[in-house]
Design a protein around this motif. Structure first.
Motif, PDB file in Angstrom:
ATOM      1  N   ARG A  75       0.838  -1.212   0.000  1.00  0.00           N
ATOM      2  CA  ARG A  75       0.000   0.000   0.000  1.00  0.00           C
ATOM      3  C   ARG A  75       0.865   1.251   0.000  1.00  0.00           C
ATOM      4  NH1 ARG A  75      -1.945   3.917   3.208  1.00  0.00           N
ATOM      5  NH2 ARG A  75      -0.739   3.221   5.011  1.00  0.00           N
ATOM      6  N   ILE A  76       1.956   1.229   0.774  1.00  0.00           N
ATOM      7  CA  ILE A  76       2.866   2.387   0.814  1.00  0.00           C
ATOM      8  C   ILE A  76       3.479   2.623  -0.564  1.00  0.00           C
ATOM      9  CG2 ILE A  76       5.069   3.227   1.747  1.00  0.00           C
ATOM     10  CD1 ILE A  76       4.302   1.789   4.383  1.00  0.00           C
ATOM     11  N   LEU A  77       3.900   1.528  -1.219  1.00  0.00           N
ATOM     12  CA  LEU A  77       4.455   1.652  -2.566  1.00  0.00           C
ATOM     13  C   LEU A  77       3.438   2.218  -3.545  1.00  0.00           C
ATOM     14  CD1 LEU A  77       6.576  -1.586  -3.239  1.00  0.00           C
ATOM     15  CD2 LEU A  77       7.406   0.755  -3.064  1.00  0.00           C
ATOM     16  N   THR A  78       2.184   1.839  -3.352  1.00  0.00           N
ATOM     17  CA  THR A  78       1.122   2.251  -4.273  1.00  0.00           C
ATOM     18  C   THR A  78       0.693   3.697  -4.039  1.00  0.00           C
ATOM     19  OG1 THR A  78       0.310  -0.032  -4.300  1.00  0.00           O
ATOM     20  CG2 THR A  78      -1.174   1.671  -5.142  1.00  0.00           C
ATOM     21  N   ALA A  90       9.950   1.039   2.160  1.00  0.00           N
ATOM     22  CA  ALA A  90       9.127  -0.104   1.751  1.00  0.00           C
ATOM     23  C   ALA A  90       9.954  -1.131   0.972  1.00  0.00           C
ATOM     24  CB  ALA A  90       7.943   0.367   0.914  1.00  0.00           C
ATOM     25  N   LEU A  91      10.822  -0.647   0.078  1.00  0.00           N
ATOM     26  CA  LEU A  91      11.654  -1.557  -0.716  1.00  0.00           C
ATOM     27  C   LEU A  91      12.654  -2.306   0.169  1.00  0.00           C
ATOM     28  CD1 LEU A  91      12.386   0.563  -3.917  1.00  0.00           C
ATOM     29  CD2 LEU A  91      10.986  -1.495  -3.767  1.00  0.00           C
ATOM     30  N   LEU A  92      13.254  -1.603   1.133  1.00  0.00           N
ATOM     31  CA  LEU A  92      14.174  -2.268   2.059  1.00  0.00           C
ATOM     32  C   LEU A  92      13.464  -3.351   2.854  1.00  0.00           C
ATOM     33  CD1 LEU A  92      16.445   0.577   3.523  1.00  0.00           C
ATOM     34  CD2 LEU A  92      17.146  -1.356   2.106  1.00  0.00           C
ATOM     35  N   ALA A  93      12.245  -3.046   3.273  1.00  0.00           N
ATOM     36  CA  ALA A  93      11.475  -4.038   4.030  1.00  0.00           C
ATOM     37  C   ALA A  93      11.166  -5.263   3.169  1.00  0.00           C
ATOM     38  CB  ALA A  93      10.174  -3.404   4.536  1.00  0.00           C
ATOM     39  N   LEU A  94      10.764  -5.029   1.930  1.00  0.00           N
ATOM     40  CA  LEU A  94      10.485  -6.141   1.016  1.00  0.00           C
ATOM     41  C   LEU A  94      11.746  -6.948   0.737  1.00  0.00           C
ATOM     42  CD1 LEU A  94       8.056  -4.483  -1.564  1.00  0.00           C
ATOM     43  CD2 LEU A  94       7.498  -6.226   0.141  1.00  0.00           C
ATOM     44  N   TYR A  95      12.868  -6.250   0.613  1.00  0.00           N
ATOM     45  CA  TYR A  95      14.145  -6.923   0.372  1.00  0.00           C
ATOM     46  C   TYR A  95      14.468  -7.879   1.525  1.00  0.00           C
ATOM     47  CZ  TYR A  95      19.223  -7.507   0.317  1.00  0.00           C
ATOM     48  OH  TYR A  95      20.483  -8.023   0.357  1.00  0.00           O
ATOM     49  N   ASN A  96      14.230  -7.424   2.764  1.00  0.00           N
ATOM     50  CA  ASN A  96      14.539  -8.247   3.931  1.00  0.00           C
ATOM     51  C   ASN A  96      13.558  -9.405   4.122  1.00  0.00           C
ATOM     52  OD1 ASN A  96      16.835  -6.821   4.849  1.00  0.00           O
ATOM     53  ND2 ASN A  96      15.529  -5.229   5.726  1.00  0.00           N
ATOM     54  N   LEU A  97      12.341  -9.249   3.623  1.00  0.00           N
ATOM     55  CA  LEU A  97      11.315 -10.283   3.823  1.00  0.00           C
ATOM     56  C   LEU A  97      11.167 -11.233   2.640  1.00  0.00           C
ATOM     57  CD1 LEU A  97       8.487  -8.037   5.350  1.00  0.00           C
ATOM     58  CD2 LEU A  97       9.988  -9.598   6.613  1.00  0.00           C
ATOM     59  N   ARG A 128      18.876   2.584  -6.197  1.00  0.00           N
ATOM     60  CA  ARG A 128      17.454   2.231  -6.280  1.00  0.00           C
ATOM     61  C   ARG A 128      17.250   1.057  -7.239  1.00  0.00           C
ATOM     62  NH1 ARG A 128      13.025   5.014  -5.144  1.00  0.00           N
ATOM     63  NH2 ARG A 128      14.161   5.239  -3.179  1.00  0.00           N
ATOM     64  N   LEU A 129      17.908   1.090  -8.387  1.00  0.00           N
ATOM     65  CA  LEU A 129      17.788  -0.014  -9.342  1.00  0.00           C
ATOM     66  C   LEU A 129      18.248  -1.331  -8.731  1.00  0.00           C
ATOM     67  CD1 LEU A 129      18.982   1.494 -12.748  1.00  0.00           C
ATOM     68  CD2 LEU A 129      16.744   0.483 -12.290  1.00  0.00           C
ATOM     69  N   GLU A 130      19.364  -1.287  -8.005  1.00  0.00           N
ATOM     70  CA  GLU A 130      19.923  -2.504  -7.421  1.00  0.00           C
ATOM     71  C   GLU A 130      18.970  -3.130  -6.409  1.00  0.00           C
ATOM     72  OE1 GLU A 130      23.778  -1.633  -5.890  1.00  0.00           O
ATOM     73  OE2 GLU A 130      24.620  -1.192  -7.874  1.00  0.00           O
ATOM     74  N   ILE A 131      18.362  -2.308  -5.562  1.00  0.00           N
ATOM     75  CA  ILE A 131      17.474  -2.877  -4.552  1.00  0.00           C
ATOM     76  C   ILE A 131      16.196  -3.434  -5.179  1.00  0.00           C
ATOM     77  CG2 ILE A 131      16.294  -0.698  -3.965  1.00  0.00           C
ATOM     78  CD1 ILE A 131      16.275  -1.709  -1.060  1.00  0.00           C
ATOM     79  N   VAL A 132      15.685  -2.751  -6.234  1.00  0.00           N
ATOM     80  CA  VAL A 132      14.502  -3.297  -6.924  1.00  0.00           C
ATOM     81  C   VAL A 132      14.849  -4.616  -7.598  1.00  0.00           C
ATOM     82  CG1 VAL A 132      12.789  -2.915  -8.728  1.00  0.00           C
ATOM     83  CG2 VAL A 132      13.502  -1.008  -7.285  1.00  0.00           C
ATOM     84  N   PHE A 133      16.032  -4.707  -8.204  1.00  0.00           N
ATOM     85  CA  PHE A 133      16.461  -5.964  -8.824  1.00  0.00           C
ATOM     86  C   PHE A 133      16.591  -7.077  -7.788  1.00  0.00           C
ATOM     87  CE2 PHE A 133      18.296  -3.721 -12.705  1.00  0.00           C
ATOM     88  CZ  PHE A 133      17.395  -4.309 -13.563  1.00  0.00           C
TER      89      PHE A 133
END
Length: 487
Positions: A75-78, A90-97, A128-133
Motif C-alpha cells: 500500500r505504501i508503494l502504491t 518499503a523496498l528495504l522491508a520487502l528486500y529483507n522479507l 534504487r535499481l539494485e534494490i529493486v532488482f
C-alpha cells in the motif's frame, strides 16, 4: 507524541545492543498498526524502526508476515510512489522479507509486480535499481509471482535497461547490466537465488526444461506440462521479440573485450536459456546469431568460450534442416577456438560435444587446425565424461571423413590409446564401450587396421567377452566380428 516516539525508536534501533530491549518490550507489534497511518512522517519513522529492529531476525520477520505487514508495504508503494523516503523504506522491508516463503505467498495476493515495474521505470539512481532488482530476483523464485512479473511488463523494462546501458563503460552500469541479465535467466528458468548467479544456471532445472519443451514441440506429453514450463516457453519468445538477444550479444562483445567476467556469465546464461524453444532456435539461426557467436569464440576467455559452445549446441539441437545456416560459422570453429587450451578442462570437455553437429568441411578444418591430437589426448583424461565426449566426437568425425583424419590418428597414436583404455581395469564400462565403437570405425582404414592387428587388440577384446557389464560384452563380440571380417 506518537510521531516523535516512533522517530526516537527508529534512532534507538540503529544500535545493535538496543534491539533486544525493543523486542522484549513488544515494540514491533506496537508499531505495526501505525503502518496504516496516512501521516507520511509516521509511516517513515515506524517503517524504519520496524525494519531496524527486525533486521536479520528470521523469527521476527516471520511474525511480521503473519500479522499482515505485506499488504501495508505494498500500500505504501502504491499510495506514495512519488515519495523517495517512503519508497526506500518499503523496498528495504520487502528486500529483507522476500526470501521467506510466507512473504512470497502473501505478495502473490497483491499487485506488487505492477508497483515494482513502476519503480524500475522511475529509478534514477543505481542504488534504487539494485534494490529493486534484488527484490525481483527473490520474487522470481515463486512460480505465481514469476507469472505476475512477466505480465506486469518486467521483460520490456529489462530490454529498455539493457538497451540504454549497453554502451556504457561505467562500473555501476556494469553491475546493473549483470543484475538485469541474471533476472532474465530467473524469469526463464526460476530456481533459488544464488544458484543462477553462482553457477550461471541451475543445470538440473535447465535440462529438465529442455527435455519437456522438446517433447512439447514434438507433440508429446502435452498434458504433463505445468505452467512453469509454459511460461518459460512464452517468456523466451517474448524476450526474443523485444530484441533482448541482440542486446545481450552487444553486451558480450563489449565485456569480452573488457574482461568483465561477471557480466559475461550473466549475459551468456540468459542467451543460452533463450535458445531453448524450437521457434527461437529457428529465428536465431536465420538472423545470423551463430555467426556472432563464432566471432565471440575468438576471444581469449575460456569461461565465455565454454558458455558460447553450450549456446551453439543448444541452438543446433534438433535443427538438422536449419544447420546450413550454421555451417559458415562452424567452418571457422576449430581455428577460432583454442582446442589446445589445457588450462580449462570444462572448455575442453565442451568442444567435442559441438563437433557431432558439424560437416565434412569442418572435419577438414579441424585437421588443418591440428585439433585432432588434442581430442585424442582427451580420451585418456581422468574424467569419464570428457573421455566419452572425445570418443564420440572422434567416432562421428571418422564416419564423416576417415581418410582426412587417418594420418593424424597414426601420429597421435590413437590406436594405442584405445588399447590402453580397454586393458585398464579402472576404465569405466561406458568408456570401454565407446572405445570399441571408435575401433570399429578405424577398421575401415587399411593402415589403422594393420596397427590394430599389430597391437594385439584382438586378445584384449576376447578377454572383454567375459566382462561383468553386458553392454561391454556385446560390443566386444561385435568388434571381434568386424575385426575378423564376419560383418
Amino acid at each position: 507524541c506518537a510521531v516523535k516516539a516512533a522517530h526516537v525508536l527508529s534512532e534507538i534501533a540503529k544500535n545493535e545492543e538496543m534491539k533486544k530491549p525493543c523486542i522484549e518490550a513488544d515494540l514491533v507489534l506496537t508499531l505495526i498498526p501505525f503502518l496504516e497511518s496516512t501521516d507520511q512522517e509516521m509511516l517513515l519513522h515506524a517503517g524504519r524502526a520496524i525494519g531496524r529492529i527486525c533486521y536479520d531476525n528470521r523469527n521476527l520477520q516471520e511474525e511480521l508476515v503473519k500479522v499482515g505487514v505485506i499488504p501495508s508495504l505494498v500500500r505504501i508503494l502504491t499510495d506514495y510512489a512519488e515519495s523517495e523516503p517512503l519508497v526506500h523504506v518499503a523496498l528495504l522491508a520487502l528486500y529483507n522479507l522476500a526470501d521467506l516463503d510466507s512473504a512470497k505467498e502473501a505478495l502473490s495476493m497483491t499487485k506488487v509486480a505492477e508497483q515494482l515495474v513502476k519503480q524500475l521505470r522511475r529509478a534514477e539512481s543505481h542504488e534504487r535499481l539494485e534494490i529493486v532488482f534484488e527484490v525481483l530476483q527473490a520474487l522470481a523464485e515463486n512460480d505465481a509471482l514469476k507469472v505476475q512479473l512477466v505480465d506486469a511488463g518486467v521483460p520490456e523494462v529489462l530490454s529498455e535497461i539493457l538497451l540504454r546501458l549497453q554502451g556504457s563503460s561505467q562500473a555501476e552500469d556494469a553491475c546493473i547490466v549483470k543484475a538485469a541479465s541474471d533476472l532474465v535467466v530467473s524469469l526463464l528458468l526460476g530456481g533459488k537465488r544464488g544458484s543462477m548467479t553462482g553457477q550461471v544456471h541451475k543445470e538440473s532445472t535447465f535440462r529438465t526444461t529442455v527435455l519437456i519443451l522438446a517433447r512439447h514441440e514434438s507433440g508429446q506429453c502435452k498434458d504433463s506440462l505445468n505452467s512453469d514450463y509454459f511460461y518459460h516457453y512464452g517468456n523466451c519468445l517474448r524476450m526474443f521479440q523485444l530484441g533482448v538477444i541482440h542486446q545481450l550479444l552487444d553486451l558480450l562483445e563489449k565485456h569480452v573485450r573488457s574482461g568483465d567476467t561477471s557480466v559475461q556469465q550473466a549475459a551468456l546464461s540468459a542467451l543460452q536459456s533463450l535458445a531453448v524453444p524450437v521457434v527461437s532456435k529457428v529465428q536465431m539461426l536465420e538472423e545470423g546469431i551463430a555467426e556472432r557467436i563464432e566471432a565471440l569464440l575468438r576471444s581469449e576467455s575460456p569461461p565465455a568460450q565454454f558458455k558460447l559452445l553450450g549456446t551453439l549446441r543448444t541452438l543446433a539441437d534438433g535443427q538438422g534442416k536449419h544447420l546450413a545456416t550454421l555451417t559458415g560459422s562452424s567452418r571457422e570453429l576449430p581455428s577460432s577456438l583454442t582446442l589446445q587450451n589445457n588450462g580449462c578442462a570444462r572448455l575442453r570437455a565442451q568442444v567435442p560435444s559441438v563437433l557431432p553437429l558439424l560437416s565434412q568441411e569442418v572435419v577438414k578444418a579441424i585437421q588443418a587446425a591440428q585439433g585432432v591430437k588434442h581430442l585424442v589426448s582427451m580420451t585418456t583424461s581422468e574424467h569419464a565424461a570428457m573421455q566419452n565426449e572425445a570418443l564420440n566426437a572422434l567416432a562421428i568425425a571418422s564416419a564423416i571423413d576417415l581418410e582426412t583424419l587417418e594420418e593424424s590418428f597414426k601420429e597421435s597414436q590413437l590406436v594405442q590409446s584405445l588399447h590402453k583404455l580397454l586393458r585398464d581395469d579402472n576404465t569405466s564400462p561406458e568408456v570401454k564401450y565407446n572405445s570399441m565403437g571408435l575401433l570399429c570405425r578405424l577398421l575401415n582404414s587399411g593402415d589403422l587396421r594393420q596397427e590394430i592387428e599389430e597391437d594385439k587388440i584382438k586378445d584384449t577384446l576376447e578377454q572383454l567377452c567375459s566382462h561383468s557389464n553386458a553392454n561391454v560384452v556385446k560390443e566386444a563380440i561385435t568388434t571381434l566380428q568386424v575385426l575378423r571380417g564376419e560383418t
